[in-house]
Scaffold this motif. Structure first.
Motif, PDB file in Angstrom:
ATOM      1  N   ILE A 351     -11.018 -19.977   7.245  1.00  0.00           N
ATOM      2  CA  ILE A 351      -9.596 -20.196   7.481  1.00  0.00           C
ATOM      3  C   ILE A 351      -8.769 -19.223   6.654  1.00  0.00           C
ATOM      4  O   ILE A 351      -7.849 -18.576   7.159  1.00  0.00           O
ATOM      5  N   GLY A 352      -9.147 -19.090   5.390  1.00  0.00           N
ATOM      6  CA  GLY A 352      -8.399 -18.199   4.508  1.00  0.00           C
ATOM      7  C   GLY A 352      -8.397 -16.773   5.008  1.00  0.00           C
ATOM      8  O   GLY A 352      -7.398 -16.060   4.904  1.00  0.00           O
ATOM      9  N   SER A 353      -9.514 -16.344   5.603  1.00  0.00           N
ATOM     10  CA  SER A 353      -9.589 -14.953   6.032  1.00  0.00           C
ATOM     11  C   SER A 353      -8.759 -14.707   7.291  1.00  0.00           C
ATOM     12  O   SER A 353      -8.572 -13.576   7.701  1.00  0.00           O
ATOM     13  N   GLY A 354      -8.260 -15.774   7.919  1.00  0.00           N
ATOM     14  CA  GLY A 354      -7.416 -15.598   9.096  1.00  0.00           C
ATOM     15  C   GLY A 354      -6.050 -15.049   8.745  1.00  0.00           C
ATOM     16  O   GLY A 354      -5.410 -14.381   9.547  1.00  0.00           O
ATOM     17  N   GLU A 355      -5.594 -15.325   7.538  1.00  0.00           N
ATOM     18  CA  GLU A 355      -4.269 -14.903   7.078  1.00  0.00           C
ATOM     19  C   GLU A 355      -3.174 -15.258   8.080  1.00  0.00           C
ATOM     20  O   GLU A 355      -3.314 -16.241   8.784  1.00  0.00           O
ATOM     21  N   LEU A 356      -2.122 -14.471   8.147  1.00  0.00           N
ATOM     22  CA  LEU A 356      -0.959 -14.902   8.927  1.00  0.00           C
ATOM     23  C   LEU A 356      -1.246 -14.951  10.426  1.00  0.00           C
ATOM     24  O   LEU A 356      -1.001 -15.952  11.082  1.00  0.00           O
ATOM     25  N   LYS A 359      -7.612 -13.014  13.165  1.00  0.00           N
ATOM     26  CA  LYS A 359      -8.380 -11.801  13.469  1.00  0.00           C
ATOM     27  C   LYS A 359      -8.379 -11.484  14.956  1.00  0.00           C
ATOM     28  O   LYS A 359      -8.881 -10.460  15.371  1.00  0.00           O
ATOM     29  N   GLY A 385      -8.264 -21.324  12.662  1.00  0.00           N
ATOM     30  CA  GLY A 385      -7.727 -20.699  11.446  1.00  0.00           C
ATOM     31  C   GLY A 385      -8.117 -19.241  11.327  1.00  0.00           C
ATOM     32  O   GLY A 385      -7.317 -18.405  10.929  1.00  0.00           O
ATOM     33  N   GLU A 386      -9.363 -18.929  11.680  1.00  0.00           N
ATOM     34  CA  GLU A 386      -9.824 -17.559  11.488  1.00  0.00           C
ATOM     35  C   GLU A 386      -9.284 -16.619  12.559  1.00  0.00           C
ATOM     36  O   GLU A 386      -8.852 -15.516  12.257  1.00  0.00           O
ATOM     37  N   GLY A 389      -5.096 -17.483  12.884  1.00  0.00           N
ATOM     38  CA  GLY A 389      -4.335 -17.382  11.649  1.00  0.00           C
ATOM     39  C   GLY A 389      -3.438 -18.578  11.379  1.00  0.00           C
ATOM     40  O   GLY A 389      -3.569 -19.637  11.990  1.00  0.00           O
ATOM     41  N   PHE A 390      -2.532 -18.368  10.439  1.00  0.00           N
ATOM     42  CA  PHE A 390      -1.605 -19.414  10.024  1.00  0.00           C
ATOM     43  C   PHE A 390      -0.753 -19.863  11.205  1.00  0.00           C
ATOM     44  O   PHE A 390      -0.549 -21.060  11.430  1.00  0.00           O
ATOM     45  N   SER A 393      -2.798 -22.042  13.577  1.00  0.00           N
ATOM     46  CA  SER A 393      -3.170 -23.330  12.979  1.00  0.00           C
ATOM     47  C   SER A 393      -1.973 -24.262  12.916  1.00  0.00           C
ATOM     48  O   SER A 393      -2.066 -25.441  13.272  1.00  0.00           O
ATOM     49  N   VAL A 394      -0.848 -23.710  12.458  1.00  0.00           N
ATOM     50  CA  VAL A 394       0.362 -24.529  12.391  1.00  0.00           C
ATOM     51  C   VAL A 394       0.761 -24.958  13.792  1.00  0.00           C
ATOM     52  O   VAL A 394       1.174 -26.095  14.021  1.00  0.00           O
TER      53      VAL A 394
END
Lengths: 484, 610
Positions: A351-356, A359, A385-386, A389-390, A393-394
């Motif tokens: 998830i973190g590696s998806g960033e804004l 990918k 998430g990946e 991104g953010f 996910s949101v």
């Protein structure tokens, strides 16, 4: 004819739109999670994405069929469906083959079905039917006991199938009971239990600065004291008791702290426990004197809160090693990225590696290369998430929020209790799944293997949620009909 | 039946949903927006950068003879985690090892410094091609094992180890200096292997592979869009003539010293011998470290490249440079006569000489290697107050000539660790003698003694400069880089600030010394040899030196021979130089010369006394 037309016009297309959005979004996520760099075929029956497409299609057909079944049918058949489902759950325990330790899957041809996923709507219907009956009251102990039985019995059966996660979903029904008038203090007790557990276990081994006192033990006892006094204040308005307990409880605690700090350091927790027990006895006495069940319940709460740490801690110490490690990792007591924390750690990385912005579709490496176990089922949110991104996910979370709010609105506009109870059952189940599933992927809730509705790969869960939802939609569509 | 009593609770339930979603969004923001670590972590998880090593350039001698090449070698690798159900008996039999050896190797791996059960570890290094093929066939049975192909550097001949150099694993310092290297990479350590490392190594390629959670490769990332092919290293053609080099090493057997032969026109080094030498093949492969330590302990220092690192008094070969300086400065002319009464005498100062006619002019002074002549020359130069205001100024002028001729500083050969030798300057003597010195004080530098030291390379380069009548090209050992070009500095022509006609006089003197002087044994009927002997005084036995070139017109080879403690220049220097020139110019030795070579090869000098 007139009736059919009226029903069609009354269908809640907002919910259906949200449902379709979630299903399509979910399918793309499954594609992302199951995509194999060496076999890039999204539509083949051999791949999970292809199968999920079939499950999605059949779900729509199922939804259409469900729209044709009148509410009257459920009203009549609720208990029969419930009984049938209970029977199916019992049979499953014995006939289901071992699938990764679980005995909940029944193979039918090339597919496997999980009765536990379908049992939810049966329980919801039966609850609706029972609570909608004339003269039903949650304050009636007998009624309450029956409701509890209706919830707990299938839970136990599912636990027997070694599907503890799915069984826990039934706890969501307490939210329905809350809406139907169950006292909030019960929900609060549940909340308090979780707090006791987390704080107590997490800090049970940590001593306070300069004092031989366990932070966990002290905090749990102090919270029990505060909650008890708070409940007395809210429910009883008994100023004398309130003053007595506040002054004696906090006064003694402060004195103990000071004494231990400045004079002789000693573990004063037993004394605090003693005070709490005295409170419980005093409240119990008042209950007898006033013949008030409010005092009795508070006394019970006080006793339970005080004893919780002392019952829980030994149990915790005697748990299986791997279970204890799981809890310890969850509580942040242990860092174990290769062992029990592996899933969650890798999920966080994904998830973190998806960033804004993520990918991109089918470009996530973390999920595709199977670093996240169960990434197409329970950990599907990682793929969102990946790859998305953010923003993505949101987006998913917000669509879910709208979906749940919309279901609350639908439930509230039901003309009868059965409809409303059934509707809130649907709300609670979706909310619980969202809470636990996304929470575990984000590393906030325990790793309990339950799917994210419409996203996680799997026919049973998709069908189960579709059935759950469309029974409600049909009931809702009938809301404007005159009772015939 | 509407129930309004508890309807407000819908807000509590809706609020719980909102709270959960908001809490998760905040958490997502922390994970996805605030911390970059996760991205890096995901990449290191998923991408396996598989380095593809290029073939290192090979080396040929100037005639196309292959000197250095690569041979495939095979390492048996193991990933401990994946070893599963191994038939140890079969495995040991296949590799021809015992069960104990197997256990020992596994234990060694597990105790390794950077051991990880997830990564490749060397189980057995450099197995033969035969063992490899047997193992390869059975590989599928040995889960967790695989074969890594690599190459090892091979040296076709034992010769010229100092020139070729060798390779070893890059040291932590190498890795720090050049990010190109990773631990375990090989790097040229000495000789051409080191100085041409960048050309020879080529450029590593990379395959960006995707690796799943079990470490299994899932294919190329984006179908290889990010892969990079390795660029093979460039092949080198050395200027070394293998036959000449071999002869040189033969002749230097049992002696200490060096031979350097240069093609004057191009500055190409034809042979570079440092004695004692060692077998270049000792440095191959695994044994290098052990052999190196052994050799470093050897008091004769075989690893030391005397040809470019050794600094020696040049002795009488230096006189040619003095003649050129004096002529150009007008201190002498070709017909200036200086006396020599068995040496240079001035008051109590005496520099001895041997018997010859005196007084004498320049050419016979060179051919007889008259010490007196050159001492007088330097005395008159440094004492010339008409031309130079002070002795310092005269000294500086002298020094500038020396530097111009390539002394006192590194010549800049394309090899590591060259020494600069020593040419003293005015400051040096000012300090040493506290400003009170004159030509007499330092007179011995005129005959290549005293503070003056040169490397054998510099002496050979002096020969090349004289052969060219006044210029030299920076000596170099690499003639050609395949698909590249030599550094400009190696092709640069250095013109010495001395008139070519003076060089012609020195050439005549050197020719005379071959015809009837100190070098007469170098004379032959095929071509005109010019030469100059040197007998460098030494605390022990004198060093035997020879500098020469041939033929006189259109010289093909200039040479310096330096034999430590060899005695007279004529004893070793001259015959070795003559044989080398014959070998190079005629391509072979005549039977008589061959017999002579054999004799010299067998004459060993005892160094144990030192």
């Amino acid at each position: 004819m007139q009736e059919q037309k009226s029903i069609f016009l009354s269908i809640d297309w907002i919910t259906i739109t949200l449902y379709v959005v979630l299903i399509i979004w979910g399918w793309f996520s499954v594609c992302g999670a199951c995509y194999d760099f060496s076999h890039p075929d999204l539509f083949s029956w051999q791949t999970n994405s292809g199968k999920q497409l079939v499950w999605g299609g059949t779900s729509l057909a199922l939804a259409t069929a469900l729209m044709l079944i009148e509410k009257k049918f459920y009203d009549t058949a609720a208990y029969i469906i419930y009984a049938g489902m209970i029977l199916l759950l019992i049979v499953t325990i014995f006939i289901a083959p071992d699938t990764k330790g679980s005995h909940s899957w029944i193979p039918i041809g090339s597919v496997k079905l999980q009765p536990a996923e379908f049992a939810k709507f049966a329980v919801a219907l039966a609850l609706g039917k029972f609570m909608g009956e004339y003269g039903f009251s949650l304050n009636n102990t007998k009624n309450f006991a029956v409701v509890m039985g209706m919830i707990v019995f299938p839970m136990l059966l599912i636990v027997a199938q070694k599907e503890t996660g799915t069984a826990l979903v039934y706890l969501a029904f307490f939210l329905v009971l809350y809406r139907e008038g169950m006292t909030g203090s019960l929900l609060f007790t549940g909340f308090a239990t979780v707090v006791y557990f987390v704080v107590g276990m997490r800090y049970s081994e940590n001593p306070m600065a300069y004092l031989p006192v366990s932070i966990g033990e002290f905090t749990v006892l102090l919270l029990a004291m505060i909650f008890t006094i708070g409940m007395t204040w809210i429910y009883c308005k008994d100023i004398f008791t309130l003053k007595l307990m506040t002054i004696s409880g906090f006064g003694v605690t402060i004195l103990l702290l000071l004494f231990s700090f400045f004079v002789i350091p000693f573990n004063f927790c037993p004394i605090m426990l003693g005070i709490n027990i005295l409170f419980a006895c005093y409240l119990a006495g008042l209950a007898l004197y006033h013949r008030s069940h409010k005092y009795a319940l508070i006394a019970l709460f006080c006793a339970f809160s005080s004893g919780f740490f002392y019952i829980c801690n030994p149990i915790f110490q005697h748990l299986d090693n791997h279970q204890r490690t799981r809890i310890e990792v969850l509580l942040g007591m242990k860092d174990d990225p290769k062992g029990a924390g592996y899933n969650v750690n890798q999920a966080k990385i994904a998830i973190g590696s998806g960033e804004l912005t993520g990918k991109g579709f089918l470009k996530g490496t973390q999920t595709k290369l199977k670093y996240v176990p169960e990434q197409h089922t329970d950990f599907i949110f990682c793929t969102v998430g990946e790859e998305e991104g953010f923003i993505g996910s949101v987006g998913v979370l917000l669509v879910y929020l709208l979906f749940i709010w919309r279901l609350i609105a639908l439930s509230e506009r039901q003309p009868d209790t059965m409809g409303r109870v059934y509707g809130y059952c649907v709300v609670s189940i979706f909310l619980f799944h969202l809470f636990i599933n996304v929470g575990m992927v984000l590393g906030l809730t325990p790793v309990i293997g339950i799917p994210l509705p419409f996203f996680s790969y799997g026919g049973s869960s998709l069908w189960g949620f579709t059935i759950l939802l469309f029974i409600l939609l049909r009931m809702d569509a009938e809301r404007n009909l005159k009772n015939s | 039946m509407k129930d309004h009593q508890y309807e407000g609770r819908k807000f509590v339930i809706g609020g719980i949903a909102l709270a959960i979603v908001v809490a998760y969004i905040i958490r997502l923001a922390f994970l996805q927006l605030m911390s970059g670590d996760y991205t890096a972590h995901a990449e290191s998880n998923a991408f396996l950068n598989n380095v593809v090593f290029p073939a290192r350039g090979v080396m040929y001698d100037r005639n196309g003879e292959l000197l250095v090449y690569n041979q495939p070698a095979y390492d048996i690798m193991v990933v401990m985690r994946e070893v599963n159900g191994l038939d140890t008996l079969d495995f040991c039999k296949t590799l021809g090892i015992t069960r104990e050896e197997f256990d020992q190797r596994m234990k060694t791996i597990k105790n390794g410094k950077n051991y990880s059960s997830y990564t490749q570890q060397i189980f057995m290094g450099q197995v033969s091609a035969k063992e490899y093929s047997v193992f390869q066939e059975k590989l599928f049975r040995f889960r967790g094992f695989n074969i890594r192909e690599r190459t090892i550097r091979r040296y076709a001949y034992s010769n010229a180890p100092h020139v070729l150099g060798d390779m070893a694993e890059a040291s932590p310092k190498d890795i720090e200096n050049d990010p190109y290297y990773d631990p375990g990479d090989y790097i040229g350590k000495q000789g051409v292997e080191r100085s041409y490392e960048k050309e020879l190594r080529g450029e590593k390629g990379v395959q960006v592979l995707l690796r799943d959670a079990h470490g299994r490769v899932q294919g190329h990332y984006r179908n290889g869009a990010f892969d990079r092919k390795p660029i093979p290293g460039k092949n080198l053609t050395l200027s070394i003539d293998l036959k000449l080099q071999q002869l040189g090493e033969r002749l230097m057997e049992g002696k200490m010293g060096a031979i350097v032969a240069i093609e004057p026109k191009t500055g190409e080094v034809l042979a570079m011998v440092s004695a004692p030498t060692y077998d270049a093949r000792l440095m191959e492969g695994k044994e290098r470290g052990k052999k190196m330590i052994e050799m470093q302990k050897d008091p004769l220092k075989p690893m030391y490249n005397r040809a470019i690192q050794g600094t020696y008094p040049p002795g009488s070969t230096f006189k040619t440079s003095q003649a050129l300086t004096f002529l150009q400065e007008g201190i002498i002319t070709g017909s200036t006569l200086y006396p020599c009464s068995r040496g240079f005498r001035f008051g109590r100062l005496k520099v001895g000489c041997h018997g010859h006619g005196a007084p004498l002019p320049l050419e016979p002074a060179i051919s007889t290697s008259c010490n007196g002549y050159f001492c007088w020359g330097l005395y008159y130069m440094l004492g010339n107050r008409k031309k130079y205001k002070t002795v310092q100024e005269a000294m500086t002028t002298w020094k500038n000539y020396m530097v111009d001729m390539g002394f006192g500083y590194k010549l800049g050969i394309d090899m590591p660790s060259e020494s600069r030798g020593m040419i003293p300057n005015a400051d040096f003597y000012d300090k040493r003698y506290k400003n009170s010195w004159s030509g007499l004080t330092i007179i011995s530098i005129a005959i290549g003694q005293g503070e003056v030291t040169l490397t054998p390379l510099q002496i050979a380069n002096l020969g090349a400069t004289i052969a060219n009548r006044g210029y030299y090209i920076t000596p170099h050992v690499v003639k050609k880089i395949e698909g590249g070009h030599l550094a400009d500095s190696l092709l640069q022509k250095h013109k010495v600030n001395v008139d070519p006609k003076y060089y012609e006089m020195v050439v005549s003197g050197m020719r005379r010394s071959v015809m009837g002087g100190t070098c007469h044994s170098a004379n032959n009927s095929w071509y005109e040899v010019c030469g100059k002997t040197g007998t460098a005084q030494n605390k022990g036995h004198d060093h035997s030196v020879f500098m020469g070139f041939a033929p006189r017109e259109n010289p093909q080879i200039a040479i310096a021979v330096y034999v430590e403690n060899g005695g007279w220049g004529a004893t070793y220097g001259v015959p070795i130089g003559a044989l080398m020139m014959e070998q190079y110019i005629r391509g072979e030795l005549s039977p008589a010369s061959e017999a002579k070579a054999q004799k010299i090869q067998e004459r060993h000098i005892s160094y144990s006394a030192r």
